[in-house]
Motif scaffolding. Structure first.
Motif, PDB file in Angstrom:
ATOM      1  N   ALA A 234      34.258  73.371  50.128  1.00  0.00           N
ATOM      2  CA  ALA A 234      33.718  74.599  49.214  1.00  0.00           C
ATOM      3  C   ALA A 234      34.160  74.161  47.678  1.00  0.00           C
ATOM      4  N   PRO A 235      33.014  73.553  47.086  1.00  0.00           N
ATOM      5  CA  PRO A 235      33.464  72.985  45.974  1.00  0.00           C
ATOM      6  C   PRO A 235      33.605  74.003  44.993  1.00  0.00           C
ATOM      7  N   ALA A 236      33.002  75.141  44.711  1.00  0.00           N
ATOM      8  CA  ALA A 236      33.446  76.213  43.809  1.00  0.00           C
ATOM      9  C   ALA A 236      34.740  76.646  43.710  1.00  0.00           C
ATOM     10  N   VAL A 237      35.276  76.861  45.014  1.00  0.00           N
ATOM     11  CA  VAL A 237      36.758  77.284  45.083  1.00  0.00           C
ATOM     12  C   VAL A 237      37.668  76.146  44.672  1.00  0.00           C
ATOM     13  N   SER A 238      37.688  74.846  45.038  1.00  0.00           N
ATOM     14  CA  SER A 238      38.150  73.463  44.856  1.00  0.00           C
ATOM     15  C   SER A 238      38.408  73.371  43.328  1.00  0.00           C
ATOM     16  N   VAL A 239      37.014  73.439  42.669  1.00  0.00           N
ATOM     17  CA  VAL A 239      37.259  73.231  41.409  1.00  0.00           C
ATOM     18  C   VAL A 239      37.972  74.163  40.608  1.00  0.00           C
ATOM     19  N   VAL A 240      37.950  75.488  40.875  1.00  0.00           N
ATOM     20  CA  VAL A 240      38.750  76.424  40.269  1.00  0.00           C
ATOM     21  C   VAL A 240      40.099  76.252  40.434  1.00  0.00           C
ATOM     22  N   VAL A 241      40.744  76.224  41.780  1.00  0.00           N
ATOM     23  CA  VAL A 241      42.053  76.068  41.834  1.00  0.00           C
ATOM     24  C   VAL A 241      42.677  74.902  41.626  1.00  0.00           C
ATOM     25  N   ASP A 242      41.857  73.739  41.536  1.00  0.00           N
ATOM     26  CA  ASP A 242      42.339  72.427  40.904  1.00  0.00           C
ATOM     27  C   ASP A 242      42.421  72.579  39.537  1.00  0.00           C
ATOM     28  N   ALA A 243      41.596  73.108  38.620  1.00  0.00           N
ATOM     29  CA  ALA A 243      41.740  73.530  37.042  1.00  0.00           C
ATOM     30  C   ALA A 243      42.968  74.353  36.994  1.00  0.00           C
ATOM     31  N   VAL A 244      43.223  75.452  37.864  1.00  0.00           N
ATOM     32  CA  VAL A 244      44.372  76.268  37.765  1.00  0.00           C
ATOM     33  C   VAL A 244      45.773  75.537  37.943  1.00  0.00           C
ATOM     34  N   HIS A 245      45.702  74.548  39.045  1.00  0.00           N
ATOM     35  CA  HIS A 245      46.595  73.720  39.231  1.00  0.00           C
ATOM     36  C   HIS A 245      46.995  73.079  38.190  1.00  0.00           C
ATOM     37  N   LEU A 246      45.815  72.161  37.712  1.00  0.00           N
ATOM     38  CA  LEU A 246      46.152  71.311  36.419  1.00  0.00           C
ATOM     39  C   LEU A 246      46.897  72.094  35.228  1.00  0.00           C
ATOM     40  N   GLY A 247      46.302  73.436  35.102  1.00  0.00           N
ATOM     41  CA  GLY A 247      46.761  74.412  33.891  1.00  0.00           C
ATOM     42  C   GLY A 247      48.148  74.589  33.989  1.00  0.00           C
ATOM     43  N   GLY A 248      48.485  74.995  35.305  1.00  0.00           N
ATOM     44  CA  GLY A 248      49.967  75.281  35.277  1.00  0.00           C
ATOM     45  C   GLY A 248      50.845  74.230  35.176  1.00  0.00           C
ATOM     46  N   MET A 249      50.491  72.984  35.640  1.00  0.00           N
ATOM     47  CA  MET A 249      51.289  71.960  35.383  1.00  0.00           C
ATOM     48  C   MET A 249      51.316  71.582  34.004  1.00  0.00           C
ATOM     49  N   ALA A 250      50.088  71.759  33.099  1.00  0.00           N
ATOM     50  CA  ALA A 250      50.337  71.157  31.766  1.00  0.00           C
ATOM     51  C   ALA A 250      51.128  72.161  31.089  1.00  0.00           C
ATOM     52  N   VAL A 251      51.006  73.630  31.252  1.00  0.00           N
ATOM     53  CA  VAL A 251      51.846  74.674  30.678  1.00  0.00           C
ATOM     54  C   VAL A 251      53.498  74.645  31.002  1.00  0.00           C
ATOM     55  N   TRP A 252      53.895  74.259  32.163  1.00  0.00           N
ATOM     56  CA  TRP A 252      55.143  74.112  32.626  1.00  0.00           C
ATOM     57  C   TRP A 252      55.670  72.980  32.047  1.00  0.00           C
ATOM     58  N   LEU A 253      55.186  71.866  32.401  1.00  0.00           N
ATOM     59  CA  LEU A 253      55.825  70.395  32.023  1.00  0.00           C
ATOM     60  C   LEU A 253      55.629  70.419  30.598  1.00  0.00           C
ATOM     61  N   GLY A 254      54.907  70.681  29.754  1.00  0.00           N
ATOM     62  CA  GLY A 254      54.524  70.644  28.483  1.00  0.00           C
ATOM     63  C   GLY A 254      55.350  71.558  27.700  1.00  0.00           C
ATOM     64  N   GLY A 255      55.845  72.813  28.224  1.00  0.00           N
ATOM     65  CA  GLY A 255      56.884  73.796  27.724  1.00  0.00           C
ATOM     66  C   GLY A 255      58.209  73.015  27.727  1.00  0.00           C
ATOM     67  N   LEU A 256      58.486  72.455  28.839  1.00  0.00           N
ATOM     68  CA  LEU A 256      59.772  71.731  29.289  1.00  0.00           C
ATOM     69  C   LEU A 256      60.122  70.754  28.159  1.00  0.00           C
ATOM     70  N   VAL A 257      58.922  70.072  27.951  1.00  0.00           N
ATOM     71  CA  VAL A 257      59.241  68.700  26.953  1.00  0.00           C
ATOM     72  C   VAL A 257      59.572  69.450  25.649  1.00  0.00           C
ATOM     73  N   MET A 258      59.094  70.517  25.069  1.00  0.00           N
ATOM     74  CA  MET A 258      59.150  71.224  23.818  1.00  0.00           C
ATOM     75  C   MET A 258      60.742  71.767  23.879  1.00  0.00           C
ATOM     76  N   LEU A 259      61.143  72.274  25.016  1.00  0.00           N
ATOM     77  CA  LEU A 259      62.439  72.685  25.132  1.00  0.00           C
ATOM     78  C   LEU A 259      63.481  71.792  24.968  1.00  0.00           C
ATOM     79  N   THR A 260      62.987  70.459  25.447  1.00  0.00           N
ATOM     80  CA  THR A 260      64.337  69.681  25.740  1.00  0.00           C
ATOM     81  C   THR A 260      64.264  68.726  24.511  1.00  0.00           C
ATOM     82  N   VAL A 261      63.059  68.536  23.852  1.00  0.00           N
ATOM     83  CA  VAL A 261      63.004  67.480  22.596  1.00  0.00           C
ATOM     84  C   VAL A 261      63.377  68.374  21.320  1.00  0.00           C
ATOM     85  N   PHE A 262      62.954  69.505  21.471  1.00  0.00           N
ATOM     86  CA  PHE A 262      62.967  70.368  19.801  1.00  0.00           C
ATOM     87  C   PHE A 262      63.844  71.807  20.070  1.00  0.00           C
TER      88      PHE A 262
END
Length: 555
Positions: free
Chosen positions: A294-322
């Protein structure tokens, strides 16, 4: 300190660059060829069949995969019994089917077919099988082509993937916090440097992935890169999506510069968010997701998964470092509740997208525990559960307003989250290079789980035994008898039994149907797993007969 306001000319240039990036994305997406709905191709059939003995030499060998494949130059070959090349001309690729012209005058004996092709998700797939003309002989070796993977290159690809994930979160975290949560009194220089570093790492990792794709698909070393190989990669969907990513990063840089200098307008923020969202789609479009059932579904959920990771971990880095180091109590009182809600949304997106992703890629409990992909996914789930526990503790600190009074407690919790999630990123980088569980579990062509073949010897004949699929349930058995000089041996009578002494199963008689003087076939139901003892008695004349036994592992 008052933040500098971007000049109108710089705003116009930023918006123009962003629009150019979006146009580049649309053009590139129109140029990306459609990919078949599968991932990590596996060999599903061949003509002649693997290990088969045919009476006459075929004029061509046809191999069929589970999905469309592309050619790796010089890596599809047929080797004759004397070790010479039996293939003639270039193989023809038509979707999932590869046709190899073969010299029919290459002689009797066993032939070796070796292949290395590129599957729909851009991963190389290699393997080999044999077939015999007239009678089996000692299998030849393919000394002119090595289809084995280069471990250094494969590990370098994983490192590049990991670096790309790291660069993404180092870019997204500062950009998000500077746009919405950064206190005006604090200097933006530190977060800006971190974001530029992330952008540089991400761009370098993207270029490295394109470079490494050349030796990765060809099985070569890190520097086995040719102009034609690089051109092939850049002309593929994999190369196109990476070029799109680089274009989007360049366009985003126009808007990031004014953001790092001070607050930007709503329109610029929306354009930057659109560019970032579009860039996220380049990861799934170049991997498993674009080639899933199901490529359409997989592409969307994979992008959401990656975006959630980037927001969460990127925010944690900013909290810790700054933020936890520089912001005062009043500022943390305002920032932490907002960040806590963001983190909860990001984690929810990760969980939902990861669940859908897992259902598509694993497709069964047996595949979850019985494949490398499934076991890596289980490890990722366990680590993710640990991170969720630490994150829950951090949120509890925020709700009790302890974090403002004791930022050290919050900082230690955030550091623990980052350490565990660094391991999760490493597992993810390996996961995207691993055959999906749904494909690995279905790989029954040329694997021990899906096929059994052996040659047994007696004083008066040699016997080739084939059992398919070598699993519990119904199985087909084929028997081929040969003389000591590898000529077909006429058989007057066949007798076959199958027993599993370890489970107390007495010998089961297998009814056989002679198909020729030296070939018989039959069907047998094997009800349990284990090492079955298959006993075969072959009578070649009124007085000559011999019995041989094969141990067949049934999965």
């Amino acid at each position: 300190m008052t933040a500098a306001v971007p000049r109108p000319s710089r705003v116009v240039a930023a918006r123009s660059g962003a629009v150019a990036g979006l146009l580049l994305l649309l053009v590139a997406l129109l140029l990306v060829p459609a990919t078949p709905a599968a991932a990590h191709a596996v060999l599903v059939s061949s003509s002649p069949a693997a290990s088969a003995v045919v009476p006459e030499a075929p004029a061509q060998v046809v191999i069929t995969f589970s999905e469309g494949v592309r050619k790796v130059p010089g890596k599809v070959r047929v080797i004759a019994p004397d070790g010479s090349r039996a293939d003639r001309g270039e193989p023809t690729f038509q979707g999932a089917e590869v046709t190899i012209p073969v010299d029919p005058a290459a002689g009797r004996g066993t032939y070796l077919v070796s292949y290395r092709v590129i599957s729909a998700d851009s991963h190389p797939v290699s393997g080999a099988f044999t077939y015999s003309v007239g009678a089996p002989s000692e299998p030849p070796t393919d000394s002119g082509s090595d289809n084995r993977a280069n471990l250094v290159t494969e590990n370098a690809v994983k490192v590049a993937k990991f670096a790309g994930y790291t660069g993404l979160l180092l870019l997204v975290g500062p950009a998000l916090v500077l746009a919405a949560l950064w206190p005006r009194r604090l200097s933006r220089r530190g977060p800006a440097r971190l974001a530029w570093t992330g952008l540089g790492v991400l761009a370098a990792a993207t270029i490295a992935e394109v470079w490494l794709q050349v030796p990765y698909v060809n099985g070569g070393g890190l520097f086995d890169v040719t102009g034609s190989g690089l051109s092939d990669v850049l002309g593929s969907a994999y190369g196109t999506t990476h070029l799109v990513r680089l274009g989007l990063l360049a366009a985003a840089a126009f808007l990031l510069r004014p953001l790092f200098a001070g607050p930007i307008g709503r329109t610029d923020g929306i354009i930057l968010a659109v560019l970032g969202g579009a860039a996220l789609f380049t990861w799934p479009l170049a991997g498993h997701a674009a080639a899933s059932p199901a490529p359409a579904v997989s592409v969307v959920v994979d992008a959401v998964h990656l975006g959630g990771m980037a927001v969460w971990l990127g925010g944690l880095v900013m909290l810790t470092v700054f933020l936890l180091r520089r912001a005062d109590e009043r500022e943390l009182d305002a920032i932490l509740p907002i960040w806590s809600r963001w983190a909860a949304l990001a984690v929810t997106a990760l969980l939902l997208a990861g669940t859908v992703q897992g259902l598509i890629e694993v497709a069964g409990v047996q595949a979850l525990f019985g494949t490398t992909y499934g076991r890596l996914l289980l490890a990722k789930i366990v680590l993710f559960a640990l991170v969720i526990g630490v994150a829950a503790y951090s949120r509890a600190l925020v709700r009790r307003r302890v974090a403002a009074g004791r930022p050290g407690s919050m900082r230690r919790a955030v550091v623990a989250e980052l350490v565990i999630t660094a391991v999760v990123l490493g597992v993810s980088a390996t996961l995207v290079q691993t055959t999906p569980a749904r494909t690995a579990a279905a790989d029954v062509a040329g694997t021990e789980q899906g096929y059994f073949s052996t040659t047994l010897s007696s004083p008066i004949y040699s016997l080739e035994v084939q059992l398919d699929p070598a699993e519990t349930g119904n199985n087909s058995i084929h028997l081929y008898a040969y003389t000591k000089d590898n000529r077909p041996q006429p058989v007057q009578e066949w007798k076959v039994t199958a027993a599993l002494p370890s489970a107390g199963i007495e010998p089961i008689t297998v009814p056989l149907l002679p198909l020729s003087d030296n070939h018989a076939t039959g069907e047998v139901n094997l009800p349990a797993r284990g090492d079955w003892q298959v006993r075969i008695t072959v009578r070649t004349s009124d007085i000559d007969q011999a019995t041989v036994t094969a141990t067949v592992p049934i999965k």
